[in-house]
Design an enzyme around this catalytic site. Structure first.
Site, PDB file in Angstrom:
ATOM      1  CG  ASP A  24      37.020  29.329 148.797  1.00  0.00           C
ATOM      2  OD1 ASP A  24      38.283  30.331 149.485  1.00  0.00           O
ATOM      3  OD2 ASP A  24      35.935  29.011 148.217  1.00  0.00           O
ATOM      4  CG  ASN A  26      42.482  30.503 154.000  1.00  0.00           C
ATOM      5  OD1 ASN A  26      41.648  29.552 154.923  1.00  0.00           O
ATOM      6  ND2 ASN A  26      43.233  29.818 154.087  1.00  0.00           N
ATOM      7  NE  ARG A  28      35.258  34.479 151.227  1.00  0.00           N
ATOM      8  CZ  ARG A  28      34.725  33.357 150.580  1.00  0.00           C
ATOM      9  NH1 ARG A  28      32.873  32.698 150.643  1.00  0.00           N
ATOM     10  NH2 ARG A  28      35.625  32.110 149.985  1.00  0.00           N
ATOM     11  CD1 TRP A  29      37.559  31.710 159.705  1.00  0.00           C
ATOM     12  CD2 TRP A  29      40.021  33.341 160.247  1.00  0.00           C
ATOM     13  NE1 TRP A  29      38.126  32.237 161.891  1.00  0.00           N
ATOM     14  CE2 TRP A  29      39.447  32.774 161.202  1.00  0.00           C
ATOM     15  CE3 TRP A  29      40.560  33.957 160.697  1.00  0.00           C
ATOM     16  CZ2 TRP A  29      40.247  32.610 162.611  1.00  0.00           C
ATOM     17  CZ3 TRP A  29      41.784  34.210 160.796  1.00  0.00           C
ATOM     18  CH2 TRP A  29      41.397  34.124 162.346  1.00  0.00           C
ATOM     19  CG  HIS A  41      46.380  32.086 153.306  1.00  0.00           C
ATOM     20  ND1 HIS A  41      44.677  31.266 153.016  1.00  0.00           N
ATOM     21  CD2 HIS A  41      46.450  33.525 152.697  1.00  0.00           C
ATOM     22  CE1 HIS A  41      45.083  32.698 151.767  1.00  0.00           C
ATOM     23  NE2 HIS A  41      45.728  32.715 151.810  1.00  0.00           N
ATOM     24  CG  ASN A  72      45.080  29.332 144.335  1.00  0.00           C
ATOM     25  OD1 ASN A  72      45.170  28.744 145.049  1.00  0.00           O
ATOM     26  ND2 ASN A  72      43.619  30.125 144.004  1.00  0.00           N
ATOM     27  CD1 TRP A  73      50.297  29.324 139.608  1.00  0.00           C
ATOM     28  CD2 TRP A  73      52.143  30.080 140.883  1.00  0.00           C
ATOM     29  NE1 TRP A  73      51.149  27.929 139.564  1.00  0.00           N
ATOM     30  CE2 TRP A  73      52.585  28.500 140.725  1.00  0.00           C
ATOM     31  CE3 TRP A  73      52.726  30.767 141.690  1.00  0.00           C
ATOM     32  CZ2 TRP A  73      53.651  27.689 141.013  1.00  0.00           C
ATOM     33  CZ3 TRP A  73      53.320  30.115 142.317  1.00  0.00           C
ATOM     34  CH2 TRP A  73      54.083  28.751 142.474  1.00  0.00           C
ATOM     35  CG  LEU A 199      33.252  20.867 141.406  1.00  0.00           C
ATOM     36  CD1 LEU A 199      32.738  19.540 140.180  1.00  0.00           C
ATOM     37  CD2 LEU A 199      33.289  20.706 142.807  1.00  0.00           C
ATOM     38  CB  SER A 200      37.690  26.181 141.934  1.00  0.00           C
ATOM     39  OG  SER A 200      36.775  26.852 142.742  1.00  0.00           O
ATOM     40  CD  GLU A 211      26.214  11.637 147.374  1.00  0.00           C
ATOM     41  OE1 GLU A 211      25.909  12.521 146.576  1.00  0.00           O
ATOM     42  OE2 GLU A 211      25.844  10.731 146.400  1.00  0.00           O
TER      43      GLU A 211
HETATM   44  C1  IPE Z   1      40.632  26.951 144.968  1.00  0.00           C
HETATM   45  O1  IPE Z   1      39.937  28.134 145.750  1.00  0.00           O
HETATM   46  C2  IPE Z   1      41.179  26.507 145.017  1.00  0.00           C
HETATM   47  C3  IPE Z   1      41.638  26.493 146.730  1.00  0.00           C
HETATM   48  C4  IPE Z   1      41.294  25.939 147.664  1.00  0.00           C
HETATM   49  C5  IPE Z   1      42.946  25.928 147.144  1.00  0.00           C
HETATM   50  P1  IPE Z   1      39.815  29.852 144.989  1.00  0.00           P
HETATM   51  O2  IPE Z   1      39.750  30.784 146.349  1.00  0.00           O
HETATM   52  O3  IPE Z   1      40.572  29.517 144.470  1.00  0.00           O
HETATM   53  O4  IPE Z   1      38.828  29.644 144.330  1.00  0.00           O
HETATM   54  P2  IPE Z   1      37.849  30.631 143.332  1.00  0.00           P
HETATM   55  O5  IPE Z   1      38.728  31.250 142.828  1.00  0.00           O
HETATM   56  O6  IPE Z   1      36.794  31.164 144.136  1.00  0.00           O
HETATM   57  O7  IPE Z   1      37.177  29.622 142.203  1.00  0.00           O
HETATM   58  C1  IPE Z   2      40.907  29.411 149.993  1.00  0.00           C
HETATM   59  O1  IPE Z   2      40.500  30.954 150.879  1.00  0.00           O
HETATM   60  C2  IPE Z   2      43.482  29.130 150.301  1.00  0.00           C
HETATM   61  C3  IPE Z   2      43.775  29.128 148.638  1.00  0.00           C
HETATM   62  C4  IPE Z   2      42.832  28.750 148.243  1.00  0.00           C
HETATM   63  C5  IPE Z   2      44.665  28.774 148.997  1.00  0.00           C
HETATM   64  P1  IPE Z   2      40.691  31.892 150.039  1.00  0.00           P
HETATM   65  O2  IPE Z   2      42.158  32.652 150.499  1.00  0.00           O
HETATM   66  O3  IPE Z   2      40.494  32.208 148.590  1.00  0.00           O
HETATM   67  O4  IPE Z   2      39.841  32.933 150.970  1.00  0.00           O
HETATM   68  P2  IPE Z   2      38.598  33.359 150.302  1.00  0.00           P
HETATM   69  O5  IPE Z   2      37.732  32.567 149.226  1.00  0.00           O
HETATM   70  O6  IPE Z   2      39.284  34.614 149.907  1.00  0.00           O
HETATM   71  O7  IPE Z   2      37.806  33.871 151.149  1.00  0.00           O
HETATM   72 MG    MG Z   3      38.870  31.186 148.025  1.00  0.00          MG
END
Ligand code: IPE
Ligand code: IPE
Ligand code: MG
Length: 244
Positions: A24, A26, A28-29, A41, A72-73, A199-200, A211
């Site tokens: 998680d 990407n 924000r980076w 990404h 994520n859809w 844990l999403s 752990e």
């Molecule tokens: C969890 O990250 C899914 C993946 C890393 C693929 P999300 O960014 O989608 O999770 P939430 O929405 O913050 O819970």
């Molecule tokens: C994780 O990074 C990648 C996927 C969920 C596919 P994010 O895209 O969720 O990045 P943030 O959480 O918005 O920073």
């Molecule tokens: Mg995220």
């Protein structure tokens, strides 16, 4: 020079068979660099490459990466497109290395919902690594733990209904055998990057006695050293499984 740290790592690794990572941060980076989310990404794929190699070097038996959740859809279409494009690129560019390194590629989640060419590419990648005997790299694609458990429940109920299985046959072992992770060793360590502590919908059953390690590092910044640090942190944990 002392070999103690190396010995400690070796010892830990024998106890640490299966690591899962919620990759998680990407977005924000990218935002911190005034870049589009897709750039985050893209950098995230580089991290996947670094970390999968590091896991192999450390001798970790199985690594499961959360790459696309069933939720994520809900993201904008262009971002989903960018993620799918990167998945295509990753398989095309890294499959040869996986074949060479004897990696057993696995996918958990229902990737049949992806574009037909991507489904074919993934099927081909699975087929080409099917005979391998080395470390497992499991990628979670359109994966959701609740859907995984619901599907397992349906299959078991079907067996009971059809008379092939007594009701008491639905026990922990039977459920576990229906999970998409059934070929993987038990989950030892679950890491989530980017500071979020949830844990999403990832590996909910499997995480029962794993752990958990939450680190602030954003996924594109995560590297071999961070994985080694996570392994070391795991080595400091005392697992009790309810006992003393
Ligand atoms: C969890 O990250 C899914 C993946 C890393 C693929 P999300 O960014 O989608 O999770 P939430 O929405 O913050 O819970
Ligand atoms: C994780 O990074 C990648 C996927 C969920 C596919 P994010 O895209 O969720 O990045 P943030 O959480 O918005 O920073
Ligand atoms: Mg995220």
């Amino acid at each position: 020079m002392s070999t103690a740290p190396l010995e400690a790592t070796r010892e830990t690794i024998t106890l640490l068979r299966h690591v899962a990572i919620i990759m998680d941060g990407n977005g924000r980076w990218a935002r911190a660099r005034h870049l589009p989310r897709a750039a985050g990404h893209h950098a995230g794929v580089e991290a996947v490459r670094r970390v999968t190699r590091a896991a192999r070097a450390l001798g970790i038996e199985a690594l499961t990466l959360y790459a696309f959740s069933s939720e994520n859809w809900r993201r904008p279409e262009d971002e989903i497109g960018a993620l799918m494009g990167l998945l295509r690129l990753f398989i095309r560019s890294d499959l040869a290395e996986m074949v060479r390194d004897n990696v057993r590629l696995r996918i958990i989640g229902d990737y049949s919902r992806f574009a037909p060419d991507l489904v074919a590419l993934l099927d081909d990648a699975l087929a080409r690594t099917a005979a391998n005997t080395g470390p497992i790299l499991a990628i979670a694609l359109n994966y959701g733990a609740q859907a995984e458990l619901a599907a397992a429940a349906r299959r078991l109920a079907e067996r009971v209904r059809d008379g092939g299985m007594p009701l008491v046959g639905i026990d922990e072992e039977a459920i576990e055998a229906e999970l998409e992770t059934r070929e993987l060793p038990p989950l030892d360590l679950m890491i989530r990057t980017s500071g979020e502590q949830r844990l999403s919908n990832f590996l909910l059953w499997q995480a029962a006695y794993a752990e958990l390690l939450f680190v602030d590092t954003l996924w594109p910044d995560f590297g071999a050293d961070d994985l080694a640090a996570a392994v070391a942190a795991f080595g400091q944990r005392q697992r009790r499984y309810g006992g003393l």
